[in-house]
Motif scaffolding. Sequence first.
Motif, PDB file in Angstrom:
ATOM      1  N   UNK A  38      46.408  33.143  47.814  1.00  0.00           N
ATOM      2  CA  UNK A  38      46.625  33.713  46.485  1.00  0.00           C
ATOM      3  C   UNK A  38      45.800  34.984  46.360  1.00  0.00           C
ATOM      4  N   UNK A  39      46.429  36.032  45.897  1.00  0.00           N
ATOM      5  CA  UNK A  39      45.775  37.331  45.798  1.00  0.00           C
ATOM      6  C   UNK A  39      45.347  37.626  44.372  1.00  0.00           C
ATOM      7  N   UNK A  40      44.109  38.077  44.213  1.00  0.00           N
ATOM      8  CA  UNK A  40      43.616  38.535  42.926  1.00  0.00           C
ATOM      9  C   UNK A  40      44.021  40.008  42.793  1.00  0.00           C
ATOM     10  N   UNK A  41      45.181  40.230  42.236  1.00  0.00           N
ATOM     11  CA  UNK A  41      45.792  41.545  42.281  1.00  0.00           C
ATOM     12  C   UNK A  41      44.962  42.649  41.624  1.00  0.00           C
ATOM     13  N   UNK A  42      44.341  42.435  40.458  1.00  0.00           N
ATOM     14  CA  UNK A  42      43.542  43.512  39.874  1.00  0.00           C
ATOM     15  C   UNK A  42      42.416  43.990  40.791  1.00  0.00           C
ATOM     16  N   UNK A  43      41.776  43.059  41.493  1.00  0.00           N
ATOM     17  CA  UNK A  43      40.710  43.456  42.409  1.00  0.00           C
ATOM     18  C   UNK A  43      41.268  44.255  43.580  1.00  0.00           C
ATOM     19  N   UNK A  44      42.381  43.778  44.143  1.00  0.00           N
ATOM     20  CA  UNK A  44      43.003  44.486  45.257  1.00  0.00           C
ATOM     21  C   UNK A  44      43.419  45.888  44.835  1.00  0.00           C
ATOM     22  N   UNK A  45      44.018  46.003  43.663  1.00  0.00           N
ATOM     23  CA  UNK A  45      44.476  47.306  43.187  1.00  0.00           C
ATOM     24  C   UNK A  45      43.310  48.255  42.906  1.00  0.00           C
ATOM     25  N   UNK A  46      42.189  47.704  42.453  1.00  0.00           N
ATOM     26  CA  UNK A  46      41.027  48.530  42.168  1.00  0.00           C
ATOM     27  C   UNK A  46      40.300  48.966  43.440  1.00  0.00           C
ATOM     28  N   UNK A  76      30.279  41.553  44.602  1.00  0.00           N
ATOM     29  CA  UNK A  76      31.262  40.884  45.446  1.00  0.00           C
ATOM     30  C   UNK A  76      32.459  40.509  44.578  1.00  0.00           C
ATOM     31  N   UNK A  77      33.593  41.145  44.814  1.00  0.00           N
ATOM     32  CA  UNK A  77      34.804  40.891  44.044  1.00  0.00           C
ATOM     33  C   UNK A  77      35.643  39.814  44.726  1.00  0.00           C
ATOM     34  N   UNK A  78      36.087  38.841  43.948  1.00  0.00           N
ATOM     35  CA  UNK A  78      36.997  37.838  44.482  1.00  0.00           C
ATOM     36  C   UNK A  78      38.343  38.505  44.738  1.00  0.00           C
ATOM     37  N   UNK A  79      38.827  38.417  45.975  1.00  0.00           N
ATOM     38  CA  UNK A  79      40.101  39.042  46.326  1.00  0.00           C
ATOM     39  C   UNK A  79      41.180  38.028  46.672  1.00  0.00           C
ATOM     40  N   UNK A  80      40.798  36.860  47.219  1.00  0.00           N
ATOM     41  CA  UNK A  80      41.786  35.869  47.622  1.00  0.00           C
ATOM     42  C   UNK A  80      41.262  34.451  47.433  1.00  0.00           C
TER      43      UNK A  80
END
Length: 221
Positions: free
Chosen positions: A45-53, A185-189
């Motif tokens: 599962x992808x944390x889309x806001x973090x990935x996009x940022x 540390x941003x949660x990404x997945x």
Amino acid sequence: MAWAQQSRSRIFYVVVLFSGAWVYFTATPVFASKSNVNTGYILHIQMTPAICALDINQKKQRKCLEGYSLTIASLIPETFDNNCATDSSANLPPLQAKVVARVIPDEAYRVQLWRTIGGCTQMTASQYFRTIINYAQNLKIPMVLTDTSSNNVQKIALEGQFFALNKGLPERSVVLNCQKEGRTAYLTHVSICYKNNGQFKSCPTSMVSNCPNNIMIQGTY
């Protein structure tokens, strides 16, 4: 359970989306060769806001422009290796294609995902994407992961929310992955492991979280 997806102007409901630029499964441990019997699947599962940022290459993709809060990176068999490519058709029946298009906007990447993984799934493309949707619909997601505001949370507390929301989720069935930006540390997945019959199971011991005790969940943007 549908996953709430925030837009700048309205609410959508998200089941699954594969990232079109960051191929998560290439960074996943190789569990076995595809000649072995598959013992389960891993939903990333992808944390889309973090990935996009964090990834400038993805900011112009639809999932970023329309403000998706949760997407799916992939569904990978534990037997996945680098020889899982398939030439079998990635075409979906018209009705299914329409449903998938609402949650996987980039058809070209949906095709890429199937052609990369399909050889190890023992499914048709239609069955594979139906399985992804079924897994995602039955997984309850902590509300903090769809919050419009960013939140600093404890890793163990977030894992506990998954266990509390999903009956039968065993220990080590949830693996969190993060990406550091400066001191944060941003949660990404989030990875969830399943048996072949769709029931939860513990993840392979080779899957280890790289998140520290304190993690940031990027709010929708």
